[in-house]
Design a protein around this motif. Structure first.
Motif, PDB file in Angstrom:
ATOM      1  N   ARG A   1      10.727 -21.407  -5.734  1.00  0.00           N
ATOM      2  CA  ARG A   1       9.534 -20.674  -6.133  1.00  0.00           C
ATOM      3  C   ARG A   1       9.885 -19.099  -5.916  1.00  0.00           C
ATOM      4  O   ARG A   1      10.512 -18.867  -4.769  1.00  0.00           O
ATOM      5  N   VAL A   2       9.803 -18.218  -6.800  1.00  0.00           N
ATOM      6  CA  VAL A   2      10.387 -16.961  -6.792  1.00  0.00           C
ATOM      7  C   VAL A   2       9.445 -15.894  -6.983  1.00  0.00           C
ATOM      8  O   VAL A   2       8.611 -16.003  -7.949  1.00  0.00           O
ATOM      9  N   ASP A   3       9.421 -14.618  -6.287  1.00  0.00           N
ATOM     10  CA  ASP A   3       8.513 -13.430  -6.706  1.00  0.00           C
ATOM     11  C   ASP A   3       9.560 -12.360  -7.035  1.00  0.00           C
ATOM     12  O   ASP A   3      10.612 -12.515  -6.683  1.00  0.00           O
ATOM     13  N   PHE A   4       9.073 -11.565  -7.964  1.00  0.00           N
ATOM     14  CA  PHE A   4       9.641 -10.448  -8.525  1.00  0.00           C
ATOM     15  C   PHE A   4       8.940  -9.204  -7.938  1.00  0.00           C
ATOM     16  O   PHE A   4       7.703  -8.989  -8.047  1.00  0.00           O
ATOM     17  N   ASP A   5       9.482  -8.435  -7.011  1.00  0.00           N
ATOM     18  CA  ASP A   5       8.926  -7.192  -6.426  1.00  0.00           C
ATOM     19  C   ASP A   5       9.109  -6.155  -7.036  1.00  0.00           C
ATOM     20  O   ASP A   5      10.463  -5.511  -6.734  1.00  0.00           O
ATOM     21  N   LEU A   6       8.486  -5.346  -8.122  1.00  0.00           N
ATOM     22  CA  LEU A   6       8.837  -4.122  -8.593  1.00  0.00           C
ATOM     23  C   LEU A   6       7.782  -3.165  -7.770  1.00  0.00           C
ATOM     24  O   LEU A   6       7.496  -2.095  -8.570  1.00  0.00           O
ATOM     25  N   GLY A   7       7.410  -3.277  -6.801  1.00  0.00           N
ATOM     26  CA  GLY A   7       6.207  -2.412  -6.294  1.00  0.00           C
ATOM     27  C   GLY A   7       6.944  -0.898  -5.944  1.00  0.00           C
ATOM     28  O   GLY A   7       6.344  -0.226  -5.765  1.00  0.00           O
ATOM     29  N   GLY A   8       8.574  -0.996  -5.633  1.00  0.00           N
ATOM     30  CA  GLY A   8       9.286   0.035  -5.304  1.00  0.00           C
ATOM     31  C   GLY A   8       9.534   0.828  -6.322  1.00  0.00           C
ATOM     32  O   GLY A   8      10.550   1.935  -6.334  1.00  0.00           O
ATOM     33  N   VAL A   9       9.282   0.533  -7.647  1.00  0.00           N
ATOM     34  CA  VAL A   9       9.964   1.066  -8.829  1.00  0.00           C
ATOM     35  C   VAL A   9       8.851   2.616  -9.086  1.00  0.00           C
ATOM     36  O   VAL A   9       7.693   2.430  -9.079  1.00  0.00           O
ATOM     37  N   ALA A  10       9.570   3.657  -9.232  1.00  0.00           N
ATOM     38  CA  ALA A  10       8.985   4.916  -9.387  1.00  0.00           C
ATOM     39  C   ALA A  10       8.723   5.193 -10.828  1.00  0.00           C
ATOM     40  O   ALA A  10       9.539   5.031 -11.760  1.00  0.00           O
TER      41      ALA A  10
ATOM     42  N   VAL B   1       4.466 -11.617  -9.147  1.00  0.00           N
ATOM     43  CA  VAL B   1       4.944 -10.344  -9.510  1.00  0.00           C
ATOM     44  C   VAL B   1       4.307  -9.417  -8.886  1.00  0.00           C
ATOM     45  O   VAL B   1       2.955  -9.148  -9.254  1.00  0.00           O
ATOM     46  N   HIS B   2       4.953  -8.455  -7.993  1.00  0.00           N
ATOM     47  CA  HIS B   2       4.370  -7.216  -7.610  1.00  0.00           C
ATOM     48  C   HIS B   2       4.783  -6.025  -8.487  1.00  0.00           C
ATOM     49  O   HIS B   2       6.046  -5.794  -8.408  1.00  0.00           O
ATOM     50  N   LEU B   3       3.918  -5.283  -8.805  1.00  0.00           N
ATOM     51  CA  LEU B   3       4.265  -4.008  -9.611  1.00  0.00           C
ATOM     52  C   LEU B   3       3.519  -2.851  -8.727  1.00  0.00           C
ATOM     53  O   LEU B   3       2.472  -2.753  -8.232  1.00  0.00           O
ATOM     54  N   SER B   4       4.362  -1.837  -8.999  1.00  0.00           N
ATOM     55  CA  SER B   4       3.805  -0.404  -8.681  1.00  0.00           C
ATOM     56  C   SER B   4       2.485  -0.286  -9.544  1.00  0.00           C
ATOM     57  O   SER B   4       2.605  -0.549 -10.849  1.00  0.00           O
ATOM     58  N   ALA B   5       1.410   0.696  -9.011  1.00  0.00           N
ATOM     59  CA  ALA B   5       0.369   1.049 -10.106  1.00  0.00           C
ATOM     60  C   ALA B   5       0.827   1.448 -11.386  1.00  0.00           C
ATOM     61  O   ALA B   5       0.136   1.014 -12.330  1.00  0.00           O
ATOM     62  N   PRO B   6       1.684   2.426 -11.681  1.00  0.00           N
ATOM     63  CA  PRO B   6       1.995   2.902 -12.892  1.00  0.00           C
ATOM     64  C   PRO B   6       2.538   1.741 -13.785  1.00  0.00           C
ATOM     65  O   PRO B   6       2.263   1.599 -15.039  1.00  0.00           O
ATOM     66  N   LEU B   7       3.349   0.717 -13.250  1.00  0.00           N
ATOM     67  CA  LEU B   7       3.855  -0.325 -14.025  1.00  0.00           C
ATOM     68  C   LEU B   7       2.807  -1.329 -14.193  1.00  0.00           C
ATOM     69  O   LEU B   7       2.720  -2.075 -15.394  1.00  0.00           O
ATOM     70  N   ILE B   8       1.776  -1.537 -13.293  1.00  0.00           N
ATOM     71  CA  ILE B   8       0.524  -2.278 -13.568  1.00  0.00           C
ATOM     72  C   ILE B   8      -0.035  -1.561 -14.804  1.00  0.00           C
ATOM     73  O   ILE B   8      -0.704  -2.425 -15.815  1.00  0.00           O
TER      74      ILE B   8
ATOM     75  N   LEU C   1       2.037 -12.927 -17.001  1.00  0.00           N
ATOM     76  CA  LEU C   1       2.766 -12.770 -15.547  1.00  0.00           C
ATOM     77  C   LEU C   1       1.829 -13.179 -14.570  1.00  0.00           C
ATOM     78  O   LEU C   1       0.439 -12.869 -14.727  1.00  0.00           O
ATOM     79  N   PRO C   2       2.376 -13.782 -13.603  1.00  0.00           N
ATOM     80  CA  PRO C   2       1.288 -13.891 -12.381  1.00  0.00           C
ATOM     81  C   PRO C   2       1.334 -12.916 -11.398  1.00  0.00           C
ATOM     82  O   PRO C   2       1.839 -12.471 -10.633  1.00  0.00           O
ATOM     83  N   LEU C   3       0.674 -11.691 -11.778  1.00  0.00           N
ATOM     84  CA  LEU C   3       0.468 -10.515 -11.147  1.00  0.00           C
ATOM     85  C   LEU C   3      -0.082 -10.524  -9.951  1.00  0.00           C
ATOM     86  O   LEU C   3      -1.270 -11.257  -9.685  1.00  0.00           O
ATOM     87  N   ASP C   4       0.368  -9.800  -8.981  1.00  0.00           N
ATOM     88  CA  ASP C   4      -0.458  -9.886  -7.737  1.00  0.00           C
ATOM     89  C   ASP C   4      -1.181  -8.440  -7.847  1.00  0.00           C
ATOM     90  O   ASP C   4      -0.435  -7.409  -7.996  1.00  0.00           O
ATOM     91  N   GLU C   5      -2.451  -8.336  -7.674  1.00  0.00           N
ATOM     92  CA  GLU C   5      -3.057  -7.324  -8.178  1.00  0.00           C
ATOM     93  C   GLU C   5      -3.115  -6.111  -6.981  1.00  0.00           C
ATOM     94  O   GLU C   5      -3.481  -4.862  -7.137  1.00  0.00           O
ATOM     95  N   VAL C   6      -2.556  -6.416  -6.089  1.00  0.00           N
ATOM     96  CA  VAL C   6      -2.492  -5.223  -4.861  1.00  0.00           C
ATOM     97  C   VAL C   6      -0.891  -4.501  -4.992  1.00  0.00           C
ATOM     98  O   VAL C   6      -0.041  -5.021  -5.062  1.00  0.00           O
ATOM     99  N   ALA C   7      -1.152  -3.300  -5.159  1.00  0.00           N
ATOM    100  CA  ALA C   7      -0.124  -2.441  -5.588  1.00  0.00           C
ATOM    101  C   ALA C   7      -0.058  -1.263  -4.871  1.00  0.00           C
ATOM    102  O   ALA C   7      -1.107  -0.593  -4.414  1.00  0.00           O
TER     103      ALA C   7
END
Length: 110
Positions: free
Chosen positions: A49-58, A85-92, A104-110
């Motif tokens: 099981r893997v997560d992709f964290d793009l929360g730090g993408v500006a 999948v964790h995304l920054s607010a602009p990516l969401i 995508l299985p988005l994690d809604e907390v950004a």
């Protein structure tokens, strides 16, 4: 976390949970980012099981979304489960605008 790539201000790290990206992802670094992450995914055993964290993408980045979609495709083809999948607010916002949020299985907390 283990640093896999550090190029043009973009960092890719791997850890027990999966892959994490930070920085401004442009098309100049997207191919290297996709390839490096794909190589890491190929080393994981089926069923992982893997997560992709793009929360730090500006900023808003279609290049970052392209990388994310490639990793998702590669993970599923290798029998890995993309858990979150964790995304920054602009990516969401961009993901929703493009209609990719349903794929995508988005994690809604950004």
């Amino acid at each position: 976390m283990s640093l896999l790539l550090d190029r043009s201000g973009v960092r890719l790290a791997a850890g027990a949970e999966g892959l994490a990206v930070s920085g401004v992802v442009g098309f100049d670094v997207a191919a290297a980012l996709a390839a490096t992450g794909s190589d890491w995914l190929a080393t994981q055993p089926a069923g992982t099981r893997v997560d992709f964290d793009l929360g730090g993408v500006a900023g808003v980045s279609s290049a970052a979304l392209s990388v994310l979609l490639e990793w998702t495709r590669r993970a599923r083809a290798a029998g890995l489960e993309v858990r979150a999948v964790h995304l920054s607010a602009p990516l969401i916002r961009l993901t929703r605008l493009a209609g990719l949020d349903r794929l995508l299985p988005l994690d809604e907390v950004a």
